[in-house]
Design a protein around this motif. Sequence first.
Motif, PDB file in Angstrom:
ATOM      1  N   LEU A 148       5.814   5.595  49.410  1.00 59.57           N
ATOM      2  CA  LEU A 148       5.417   3.911  49.548  1.00 59.57           C
ATOM      3  C   LEU A 148       4.306   3.496  49.218  1.00 59.57           C
ATOM      4  CD1 LEU A 148       7.569   4.075  53.072  1.00 59.57           C
ATOM      5  CD2 LEU A 148       8.410   3.550  50.955  1.00 59.57           C
ATOM      6  N   ASP A 149       3.509   4.676  49.702  1.00 58.24           N
ATOM      7  CA  ASP A 149       2.270   3.830  49.123  1.00 58.24           C
ATOM      8  C   ASP A 149       2.194   3.758  48.086  1.00 58.24           C
ATOM      9  OD1 ASP A 149       1.984   6.419  48.024  1.00 58.24           O
ATOM     10  OD2 ASP A 149       0.445   6.958  47.783  1.00 58.24           O
ATOM     11  N   GLY A 174      -5.319  -3.066  54.825  1.00 54.91           N
ATOM     12  CA  GLY A 174      -3.784  -1.595  55.843  1.00 54.91           C
ATOM     13  C   GLY A 174      -3.390  -1.259  55.454  1.00 54.91           C
ATOM     14  N   TRP A 175      -3.430  -1.430  54.030  1.00 54.20           N
ATOM     15  CA  TRP A 175      -2.998  -1.006  52.983  1.00 54.20           C
ATOM     16  C   TRP A 175      -4.247   0.513  52.507  1.00 54.20           C
ATOM     17  CZ3 TRP A 175      -5.139   1.130  47.980  1.00 54.20           C
ATOM     18  CH2 TRP A 175      -4.514   1.381  47.425  1.00 54.20           C
ATOM     19  N   ARG A 176      -5.478  -0.082  52.377  1.00 56.47           N
ATOM     20  CA  ARG A 176      -6.586   0.909  52.191  1.00 56.47           C
ATOM     21  C   ARG A 176      -7.177   1.839  53.404  1.00 56.47           C
ATOM     22  NH1 ARG A 176      -9.842  -3.293  51.842  1.00 56.47           N
ATOM     23  NH2 ARG A 176      -9.889  -4.460  49.692  1.00 56.47           N
ATOM     24  N   ARG A 177      -6.370   1.440  54.452  1.00 52.26           N
ATOM     25  CA  ARG A 177      -6.192   2.095  55.957  1.00 52.26           C
ATOM     26  C   ARG A 177      -5.302   3.386  55.789  1.00 52.26           C
ATOM     27  NH1 ARG A 177      -5.910  -0.035  60.529  1.00 52.26           N
ATOM     28  NH2 ARG A 177      -5.716  -1.762  59.771  1.00 52.26           N
ATOM     29  N   GLN A 178      -3.978   2.861  55.022  1.00 47.19           N
ATOM     30  CA  GLN A 178      -2.772   3.738  55.100  1.00 47.19           C
ATOM     31  C   GLN A 178      -2.113   4.016  56.379  1.00 47.19           C
ATOM     32  OE1 GLN A 178      -1.633   5.396  52.900  1.00 47.19           O
ATOM     33  NE2 GLN A 178      -2.928   4.495  51.634  1.00 47.19           N
ATOM     34  N   ASP A 179      -2.020   2.157  56.481  1.00 49.42           N
ATOM     35  CA  ASP A 179      -1.508   1.310  58.067  1.00 49.42           C
ATOM     36  C   ASP A 179      -0.289   2.168  57.952  1.00 49.42           C
ATOM     37  OD1 ASP A 179       0.043   0.884  60.074  1.00 49.42           O
ATOM     38  OD2 ASP A 179      -1.869  -1.195  60.618  1.00 49.42           O
ATOM     39  N   VAL A 183       1.774  -0.310  55.180  1.00 50.03           N
ATOM     40  CA  VAL A 183       2.843   0.037  53.939  1.00 50.03           C
ATOM     41  C   VAL A 183       4.197  -0.440  54.000  1.00 50.03           C
ATOM     42  CG1 VAL A 183       2.685   2.559  52.421  1.00 50.03           C
ATOM     43  CG2 VAL A 183       0.253   1.642  53.825  1.00 50.03           C
ATOM     44  N   GLU A 184       4.459   0.902  55.273  1.00 47.32           N
ATOM     45  CA  GLU A 184       6.518   0.232  55.087  1.00 47.32           C
ATOM     46  C   GLU A 184       6.367  -1.065  54.596  1.00 47.32           C
ATOM     47  OE1 GLU A 184       8.314   1.839  58.862  1.00 47.32           O
ATOM     48  OE2 GLU A 184       6.988   3.934  57.777  1.00 47.32           O
ATOM     49  N   ALA A 185       5.942  -1.818  55.649  1.00 47.19           N
ATOM     50  CA  ALA A 185       6.248  -3.162  55.475  1.00 47.19           C
ATOM     51  C   ALA A 185       5.590  -3.739  53.884  1.00 47.19           C
ATOM     52  CB  ALA A 185       5.326  -4.280  56.054  1.00 47.19           C
TER      53      ALA A 185
END
Length: 198
Positions: A148-149, A174-179, A183-185
Motif C-alpha cells: 500500500l505504501d 503522513g506518508w513519510r511517517r507511514q501513518d 497510507v490507506e487513504a
Amino acid sequence: MKWYADRPARLVWQVLADLLALAWTLTWVKVATAAGDAVRTLRAPGDGLSDAGHNLSDTFGEAAAKAREVPLVGGRLADALERGRSAGGTLTDAGQAQVQAVESTALWFTVALIAIPLAFVLITWLPLRLRFARRAAVARRLRDQGRLDLLALHALTTLSLRDLAAFPGDPAEGWRRQDPEVVEALAARRLRASGVRP
C-alpha cells in the motif's frame, strides 16, 4: 491483465465503450460487404462479353468444321472461319479481363472500407483499454501483496493540487511517517483511480 473495473460506474462505461467499438466494426464490415457487392454488379458487361466470345468462337468453330466438308474450297473456307473463331477467343479474353478487374477492385475496396475504420478503433480504443488493463493488473497485484505504501506514493505524485489541498492534514508527511490511515487513504484513491476495489 484485468480488463474491467471493479467499480460499477466505470465498469458500465467500459462495457459500453467495448460494445460501441464492436458495433462500429460490425457496421463497417456490413457497409464494406454491401459496397463490394455493389461494385461486383459492374462485372455484368464483362460476363456478357465473355459469353458472346464463347458463342462466337463455338459458332465459327462449327462453321469451320462443316466448311472442311465442302469439296475443293473447303480447306480455305475453313481457315477463314478459324480466324473468326480466334476473334471469339479474343472477345472472351477481354470479357474475362474486365471481370477480373472488377473483382479485384471490389475486393480491395471492401478491404479498404474495413481496414480504415478498424484502424481508427485500434488506434483510439485499444490503447486505452490496454493501458487500463495493465494499470489495473499492477494496482491489484500491489494491493494483494500489501504494498500500500507504493500505491500511496503513486497517489501522492499523481493527485491534482486541488485534491492534495483537500486532503486532511499533510499527506506527504503522513506518508513519510507511514501513518496507516494516510497510507490507506492514499492507496485507496490510487486503487479507485485504477479501477480496482480498495
